[in-house]
Design a protein around this motif. Structure first.
Motif, PDB file in Angstrom:
ATOM      1  N   SER A 138       2.392   9.620   8.172  1.00  0.00           N
ATOM      2  CA  SER A 138       0.967   9.869   7.958  1.00  0.00           C
ATOM      3  C   SER A 138       0.679   9.894   6.465  1.00  0.00           C
ATOM      4  O   SER A 138       1.482  10.373   5.679  1.00  0.00           O
ATOM      5  N   ASN A 139      -0.481   9.381   6.105  1.00  0.00           N
ATOM      6  CA  ASN A 139      -0.962   9.458   4.722  1.00  0.00           C
ATOM      7  C   ASN A 139      -2.113  10.460   4.719  1.00  0.00           C
ATOM      8  O   ASN A 139      -3.144  10.232   5.357  1.00  0.00           O
ATOM      9  N   ALA A 140      -1.929  11.578   4.037  1.00  0.00           N
ATOM     10  CA  ALA A 140      -2.924  12.651   4.026  1.00  0.00           C
ATOM     11  C   ALA A 140      -4.302  12.157   3.597  1.00  0.00           C
ATOM     12  O   ALA A 140      -5.320  12.588   4.143  1.00  0.00           O
ATOM     13  N   LYS A 161      -5.848   9.944   6.478  1.00  0.00           N
ATOM     14  CA  LYS A 161      -6.162  10.782   7.644  1.00  0.00           C
ATOM     15  C   LYS A 161      -7.391  11.642   7.361  1.00  0.00           C
ATOM     16  O   LYS A 161      -8.310  11.720   8.176  1.00  0.00           O
ATOM     17  N   TYR A 162      -7.422  12.277   6.192  1.00  0.00           N
ATOM     18  CA  TYR A 162      -8.553  13.128   5.842  1.00  0.00           C
ATOM     19  C   TYR A 162      -9.857  12.319   5.801  1.00  0.00           C
ATOM     20  O   TYR A 162     -10.877  12.742   6.334  1.00  0.00           O
ATOM     21  N   TRP A 197      -0.151   9.660  -0.905  1.00  0.00           N
ATOM     22  CA  TRP A 197      -0.027  11.077  -1.228  1.00  0.00           C
ATOM     23  C   TRP A 197       1.350  11.510  -0.769  1.00  0.00           C
ATOM     24  O   TRP A 197       1.644  11.496   0.421  1.00  0.00           O
ATOM     25  N   LYS A 249      -2.282  19.827   8.713  1.00  0.00           N
ATOM     26  CA  LYS A 249      -3.458  18.955   8.606  1.00  0.00           C
ATOM     27  C   LYS A 249      -3.062  17.487   8.498  1.00  0.00           C
ATOM     28  O   LYS A 249      -3.767  16.613   8.988  1.00  0.00           O
ATOM     29  N   THR A 250      -1.948  17.215   7.856  1.00  0.00           N
ATOM     30  CA  THR A 250      -1.518  15.832   7.635  1.00  0.00           C
ATOM     31  C   THR A 250      -0.757  15.245   8.812  1.00  0.00           C
ATOM     32  O   THR A 250      -0.938  14.073   9.145  1.00  0.00           O
ATOM     33  N   TYR A 251       0.078  16.042   9.463  1.00  0.00           N
ATOM     34  CA  TYR A 251       1.022  15.488  10.435  1.00  0.00           C
ATOM     35  C   TYR A 251       0.795  15.879  11.893  1.00  0.00           C
ATOM     36  O   TYR A 251       1.259  15.173  12.785  1.00  0.00           O
ATOM     37  N   ASN A 260     -10.007  18.985  -0.423  1.00  0.00           N
ATOM     38  CA  ASN A 260      -8.851  19.882  -0.312  1.00  0.00           C
ATOM     39  C   ASN A 260      -8.604  20.755  -1.525  1.00  0.00           C
ATOM     40  O   ASN A 260      -7.805  21.697  -1.447  1.00  0.00           O
TER      41      ASN A 260
END
Length: 189
Positions: A40-42, A45-46, A61, A84-86, A182
Motif C-alpha cells: 500500500s502507498n499511504a 490510499k489517503y 511514502w 490507516k495505510t495497510y 495527516n
C-alpha cells in the motif's frame, strides 16, 4: 529467493518500470517480510479515500529504516499510520529465483534491483497487509515504532522534515494533500 510486492494479481513476469530513481527497474528484497510495506502507498490510499482526484505518478511514502540489528523498522510518523495505510489492503508477494542485477546501488538493506524482466516462480496472496505486518512483528521479523512511543528527538526530526517536504513538493498536489491531512498540527491547517 527474491521477493516483490504488488496490488496487481496474476503477474507472470515482472517488468522494469520508472520509479523514484528515474530509470526502469524492478525492485526486490531477499527478505519476504520487508516487501509488506509496498502493498500500500499511504499517499495514494489517503487521496482516494478522501476523494482527491489525481492522474499523475503517485509520490511514494516509505517511513521505515534499518537500525543496527538489521531488522526493518516501520515508523508511525502520525497516529495510527500503519492501520490507516495497510488495514483492509490486500495484494500479492511475488517470488523469483534469480534476477539480472542492475548494478544500481539501492541504499536499503536486503534490497536488489533488476533492469531486465524477471520470471515469477511463486505467488502469495496477502489478504490483509496490516494483519501480515503485525504477524511479522510478532515473529520478530520486523519492528514497529508506534507514534505514541516515538522519542522527542524523532518527533522534532519529523516536524522539520514535513515542513521541508511541504515546501519542496509544490509540483505534487497529491503529496501536499496527504501531508495537510495527516500533519495539520505541523502545517498549521
Amino acid at each position: 529467493m527474491y521477493y516483490h510486492a504488488s496490488p496487481v494479481e496474476g503477474i507472470k513476469q515482472l517488468e522494469p518500470r520508472v520509479s523514484d530513481h528515474h530509470i526502469p527497474l524492478v525492485y526486490f528484497s531477499t527478505k519476504r517480510e520487508n516487501t509488506l510495506v509496498y502493498l500500500s502507498n499511504a499517499i495514494e490510499k489517503y487521496c482516494k479515500e478522501t476523494g482527491f482526484v489525481y492522474d499523475g505518478i503517485w509520490k511514494k511514502w516509505g517511513p521505515y529504516g534499518f537500525p543496527k540489528d538489521g531488522i526493518q523498522q516501520l515508523q508511525e510518523y502520525y497516529p495510527n499510520a500503519l492501520e490507516k495505510t495497510y488495514k483492509g489492503v490486500s495484494g500479492y508477494i511475488y517470488s523469483a529465483e534469480s534476477i539480472t542485477d542492475s548494478g544500481f546501488e539501492i541504499k536499503i538493506s536486503n534490497a536488489a534491483s533488476s533492469n531486465a524482466p524477471v520470471k515469477v516462480v511463486g505467488t502469495e496472496f496477502v489478504p490483509d497487509a496490516y494483519d501480515a505486518i503485525l504477524e511479522a512483528e510478532e515473529k520478530g521479523l520486523i519492528a514497529i515504532m508506534r507514534y505514541e512511543e516515538m522519542p522527542e528527538k524523532m518527533r522534532k526530526w519529523i516536524r522539520r522534515t514535513i515542513l521541508q517536504e511541504y515546501e519542496e513538493n509544490a509540483d505534487h498536489p497529491e503529496y501536499l494533500h496527504f501531508l495537510k491531512g495527516n500533519f495539520s498540527d505541523i502545517l498549521g491547517e
